[in-house]
Each structure stands twice: as structure tokens, then as C-alpha cells.
Design a protein around this motif. Structure first.
Motif, PDB file in Angstrom:
ATOM      1  N   HIS A  35       0.839  -1.197   0.000  1.00  0.00           N
ATOM      2  CA  HIS A  35       0.000   0.000   0.000  1.00  0.00           C
ATOM      3  C   HIS A  35       0.877   1.252   0.000  1.00  0.00           C
ATOM      4  CE1 HIS A  35      -3.027  -2.951   1.083  1.00  0.00           C
ATOM      5  NE2 HIS A  35      -3.975  -2.025   0.977  1.00  0.00           N
ATOM      6  N   PHE A  36       0.521   2.206  -0.865  1.00  0.00           N
ATOM      7  CA  PHE A  36       1.290   3.437  -0.986  1.00  0.00           C
ATOM      8  C   PHE A  36       0.361   4.644  -1.082  1.00  0.00           C
ATOM      9  CE2 PHE A  36       3.947   0.070  -2.618  1.00  0.00           C
ATOM     10  CZ  PHE A  36       5.192   0.344  -2.074  1.00  0.00           C
ATOM     11  N   ILE A  37       0.869   5.764  -0.637  1.00  0.00           N
ATOM     12  CA  ILE A  37       0.211   7.049  -0.827  1.00  0.00           C
ATOM     13  C   ILE A  37       1.218   7.913  -1.575  1.00  0.00           C
ATOM     14  CG2 ILE A  37      -0.778   9.079   0.295  1.00  0.00           C
ATOM     15  CD1 ILE A  37      -1.438   7.184   2.682  1.00  0.00           C
ATOM     16  N   ALA A  38       0.804   8.471  -2.714  1.00  0.00           N
ATOM     17  CA  ALA A  38       1.748   9.180  -3.570  1.00  0.00           C
ATOM     18  C   ALA A  38       1.127  10.449  -4.129  1.00  0.00           C
ATOM     19  CB  ALA A  38       2.193   8.278  -4.716  1.00  0.00           C
ATOM     20  N   GLU A  39       1.994  11.406  -4.436  1.00  0.00           N
ATOM     21  CA  GLU A  39       1.532  12.653  -5.042  1.00  0.00           C
ATOM     22  C   GLU A  39       0.992  12.399  -6.442  1.00  0.00           C
ATOM     23  OE1 GLU A  39       3.171  17.267  -5.383  1.00  0.00           O
ATOM     24  OE2 GLU A  39       4.476  15.669  -4.675  1.00  0.00           O
ATOM     25  N   ASN A  40       1.598  11.431  -7.139  1.00  0.00           N
ATOM     26  CA  ASN A  40       1.165  11.080  -8.486  1.00  0.00           C
ATOM     27  C   ASN A  40       1.292   9.570  -8.666  1.00  0.00           C
ATOM     28  OD1 ASN A  40       1.839  10.464 -11.471  1.00  0.00           O
ATOM     29  ND2 ASN A  40       0.941  12.508 -11.568  1.00  0.00           N
ATOM     30  N   ALA A  41       0.183   8.901  -8.902  1.00  0.00           N
ATOM     31  CA  ALA A  41       0.184   7.438  -8.972  1.00  0.00           C
ATOM     32  C   ALA A  41       1.032   6.925 -10.136  1.00  0.00           C
ATOM     33  CB  ALA A  41      -1.248   6.921  -9.099  1.00  0.00           C
ATOM     34  N   LYS A  42       1.019   7.625 -11.262  1.00  0.00           N
ATOM     35  CA  LYS A  42       1.769   7.169 -12.436  1.00  0.00           C
ATOM     36  C   LYS A  42       3.269   7.161 -12.163  1.00  0.00           C
ATOM     37  CE  LYS A  42       2.473   8.079 -17.351  1.00  0.00           C
ATOM     38  NZ  LYS A  42       2.095   8.951 -18.514  1.00  0.00           N
ATOM     39  N   SER A  43       3.783   8.254 -11.608  1.00  0.00           N
ATOM     40  CA  SER A  43       5.219   8.313 -11.337  1.00  0.00           C
ATOM     41  C   SER A  43       5.600   7.375 -10.195  1.00  0.00           C
ATOM     42  CB  SER A  43       5.653   9.746 -11.016  1.00  0.00           C
ATOM     43  OG  SER A  43       4.957  10.254  -9.895  1.00  0.00           O
ATOM     44  N   ALA A  44       4.682   7.158  -9.244  1.00  0.00           N
ATOM     45  CA  ALA A  44       4.941   6.209  -8.159  1.00  0.00           C
ATOM     46  C   ALA A  44       5.076   4.796  -8.717  1.00  0.00           C
ATOM     47  CB  ALA A  44       3.824   6.268  -7.125  1.00  0.00           C
ATOM     48  N   ARG A  45       4.224   4.435  -9.668  1.00  0.00           N
ATOM     49  CA  ARG A  45       4.320   3.107 -10.289  1.00  0.00           C
ATOM     50  C   ARG A  45       5.644   2.961 -11.039  1.00  0.00           C
ATOM     51  NH1 ARG A  45      -1.197   4.177 -11.523  1.00  0.00           N
ATOM     52  NH2 ARG A  45      -2.591   2.931 -10.208  1.00  0.00           N
ATOM     53  N   ALA A  46       6.057   4.020 -11.721  1.00  0.00           N
ATOM     54  CA  ALA A  46       7.328   3.970 -12.459  1.00  0.00           C
ATOM     55  C   ALA A  46       8.488   3.746 -11.497  1.00  0.00           C
ATOM     56  CB  ALA A  46       7.522   5.264 -13.235  1.00  0.00           C
ATOM     57  N   PHE A  47       8.451   4.419 -10.336  1.00  0.00           N
ATOM     58  CA  PHE A  47       9.507   4.235  -9.338  1.00  0.00           C
ATOM     59  C   PHE A  47       9.497   2.807  -8.804  1.00  0.00           C
ATOM     60  CE2 PHE A  47      10.298   4.198  -4.671  1.00  0.00           C
ATOM     61  CZ  PHE A  47      11.678   4.318  -4.715  1.00  0.00           C
ATOM     62  N   LEU A  48       8.328   2.287  -8.456  1.00  0.00           N
ATOM     63  CA  LEU A  48       8.232   0.937  -7.906  1.00  0.00           C
ATOM     64  C   LEU A  48       8.627  -0.117  -8.939  1.00  0.00           C
ATOM     65  CD1 LEU A  48       4.898   1.478  -5.946  1.00  0.00           C
ATOM     66  CD2 LEU A  48       7.180   1.209  -4.971  1.00  0.00           C
ATOM     67  N   LYS A  49       8.303   0.139 -10.201  1.00  0.00           N
ATOM     68  CA  LYS A  49       8.699  -0.786 -11.266  1.00  0.00           C
ATOM     69  C   LYS A  49      10.222  -0.824 -11.416  1.00  0.00           C
ATOM     70  CE  LYS A  49       7.889  -1.777 -16.166  1.00  0.00           C
ATOM     71  NZ  LYS A  49       7.193  -1.324 -17.413  1.00  0.00           N
ATOM     72  N   SER A  54       8.868  -6.774  -5.342  1.00  0.00           N
ATOM     73  CA  SER A  54       8.697  -8.230  -5.309  1.00  0.00           C
ATOM     74  C   SER A  54       7.236  -8.618  -5.503  1.00  0.00           C
ATOM     75  CB  SER A  54       9.198  -8.786  -3.972  1.00  0.00           C
ATOM     76  OG  SER A  54       8.453  -8.227  -2.902  1.00  0.00           O
ATOM     77  N   ILE A  55       6.367  -7.615  -5.549  1.00  0.00           N
ATOM     78  CA  ILE A  55       4.925  -7.833  -5.707  1.00  0.00           C
ATOM     79  C   ILE A  55       4.499  -7.252  -7.055  1.00  0.00           C
ATOM     80  CG2 ILE A  55       2.654  -7.338  -4.717  1.00  0.00           C
ATOM     81  CD1 ILE A  55       4.248  -6.863  -2.038  1.00  0.00           C
ATOM     82  N   PRO A  56       3.721  -7.965  -7.850  1.00  0.00           N
ATOM     83  CA  PRO A  56       3.282  -7.438  -9.148  1.00  0.00           C
ATOM     84  C   PRO A  56       2.621  -6.072  -8.997  1.00  0.00           C
ATOM     85  CG  PRO A  56       2.696  -9.755  -8.942  1.00  0.00           C
ATOM     86  CD  PRO A  56       3.206  -9.318  -7.594  1.00  0.00           C
ATOM     87  N   LEU A  57       2.909  -5.186  -9.931  1.00  0.00           N
ATOM     88  CA  LEU A  57       2.356  -3.823  -9.860  1.00  0.00           C
ATOM     89  C   LEU A  57       0.834  -3.824  -9.780  1.00  0.00           C
ATOM     90  CD1 LEU A  57       4.536  -1.770 -12.398  1.00  0.00           C
ATOM     91  CD2 LEU A  57       4.442  -1.504  -9.912  1.00  0.00           C
ATOM     92  N   GLN A  58       0.225  -4.800 -10.452  1.00  0.00           N
ATOM     93  CA  GLN A  58      -1.242  -4.847 -10.468  1.00  0.00           C
ATOM     94  C   GLN A  58      -1.834  -5.101  -9.078  1.00  0.00           C
ATOM     95  OE1 GLN A  58       0.818  -6.570 -12.310  1.00  0.00           O
ATOM     96  NE2 GLN A  58       0.407  -6.184 -14.486  1.00  0.00           N
TER      97      GLN A  58
END
Length: 238
Positions: A35-49, A54-58
Motif C-alpha cells: 500500500h502506498f500514498i503518492a503525489e502522483n500514482a503514475k510516477s509512483a508506479r514507475a519508481f516501484l517498477k 517483489s509484488i506485481p504492480l497490479q
């Protein structure tokens, strides 16, 4: 039920490799959270990717928090934490909750007795101050200066006076495409002996930190256009 922890997870300041600016422990913590809280979900996904997680982005839950987030939405962001789930707070760049709307969430988390754990990472404000050679004992970050020219000049003069009176370093930022105009105004407004630092592209291969008295500032202000920068002025009494 035990409450979850709120981890404050720094990210890079630009397009640099994670390993060059983020400790292994920070990246490992982010990899394990769901679980994450981010200013921008798109850029947060890019960082996590980029870690990669270890957990699928979906399967990751990302809730957005920005300057428009209302009180009710903000409170709702705490639901996983109150249910015992650890949550990571991610900013757009650098350290969350510093010159960042995430501070509102951190303050609310403390009110609910949630443990807040800040993790180590790059802060453009502190990096600029470190590299400036200015007063490191007394300093203030002033965010954005006014855009209208007359108000901007008045604000610069106030900061310079405070710096001179209190021997303090005064830091501020500008929208990158307006950097040249701000630099020109600073050069025209500040006293010749006032030290001015412009720290650009911090931690990136194009990093530049120039610190000198205003009288010695030469060159083309356009060199700083569209480059994230921190400005530092120091009008020392010495």
C-alpha cells in the motif's frame, strides 16, 4: 489490533539510477509494501517498477495525495494503517513531507498514534545548502517567490535583509522554465556583496552548483532554463 507503520520513502531527484542515491534498505522496504500514498500514482508506479517490487504492480494499492486532497480523503488514506497494514508515502521527487503535501498526512498520522518512520534519501534543499558554503546554522526554505515583478523584488529584498540581520541562509525555488527571469532579477536586485548560489540538477550527471558574490555572476541566465534548481542567498554581516 496493532496499527501499521507509515514509512516515508524518498525517491530520486530525477532520471538517475536508484542505487546511486538510495540506500539498499530503503529500496528493500519499498519492495515489500503493498500500500502506498503518492503525489502522483503514475510516477509512483514507475519508481516501484524500477526497484523492481517483489509484488506485481497490479496488486499494489496506490492512493493519491496532493495539494487538492480534502480533509475527508486525507482521513480515508489512514484506513489501511488503522487496520494494521504498513503504508509507504512517496513524493514526486526527493524526501516526502518536506515542501510536499505529504506533511498533512504525517501530521494526521501522529494524531492517530501511528508510528512514522522517515527513511534516508536525497533532499534537494539540504544538498543545495551543503554545497553552497552558506550559513548552515541558521537557514530557511521559502518555497516559491511571487511571480509579479514588483512583489518578487520586494520579497527578495526582505529575504536579503533578514539574511543580513540574522546571518542566515535563505533558500527558495522557481518553476524551472522561469529560472532565467528569476536569476536576472536576483542579479539586478541583490547587493553586489551578497552571495548567491544556484544548485541545478542535483544528483544527476548534469549537476551544477555555482556559488559566488552577485558582483561576480556572469554568463547567460538561459543556461538554467527548464532545470530543477534551488537558489540560496546569504548576505553575511561579516
Amino acid at each position: 489490533m496493532n496499527k501499521g507503520k507509515l514509512f516515508l520513502i524518498p525517491v530520486t531527484l530525477g532520471k538517475s539510477t536508484n542505487s546511486s542515491v538510495l540506500p539498499d534498505g530503503v529500496m528493500e522496504c519499498a519492495r515489500l509494501l503493498t500500500h502506498f500514498i503518492a503525489e502522483n500514482a503514475k510516477s509512483a508506479r514507475a519508481f516501484l517498477k524500477s526497484l523492481p517490487s517483489s509484488i506485481p504492480l497490479q496488486q499494489l494499492h496506490i492512493c493519491e495525495l496532493n495539494e487538492h486532497t480534502g480533509t475527508e480523503e486525507l482521513s480515508g488514506s489512514l484506513t489501511p494503517l488503522l487496520s494494521g497494514t504498513d503504508v509507504g508515502l512517496i513524493s514526486e521527487a526527493g524526501c516526502p513531507a518536506v515542501a510536499d503535501p505529504g506533511a498533512n498526512l504525517v501530521r494526521l498520522a501522529h494524531r492517530y498514534g501511528i508510528t512514522v518512520e522517515p527513511l534516508v534519501g536525497p533532499s534537494s534543499i539540504l544538498l543545495a545548502l551543503m554545497g553552497s558554503g552558506s550559513q548552515g546554522q541558521r537557514f530557511a526554505f521559502n518555497g516559491y517567490l511571487p511571480v509579479p515583478e514588483a512583489e518578487r523584488i520586494a520579497a527578495i529584498r526582505r529575504l536579503e535583509k533578514r539574511s543580513r540581520d540574522e546571518d542566515s541562509a535563505e533558500l527558495f525555488i522557481e518553476t524551472p522554465y522561469r529560472n532565467p527571469q528569476l536569476l536576472d532579477t536576483l542579479r539586478a536586485t541583490l547587493a553586489p556583496s551578497t552571495w548567491l548560489t544556484v544548485a541545478c540538477d542535483l544528483t544527476l550527471p548534469t549537476q551544477s552548483i555555482i556559488s559566488r558574490p552577485v558582483v561576480d555572476w556572469r554568463g547567460d541566465s538561459a543556461d538554467y532554463k527548464k532545470r530543477p534548481a534551488i537558489f540560496v542567498l546569504h548576505a553575511s554581516r561579516r
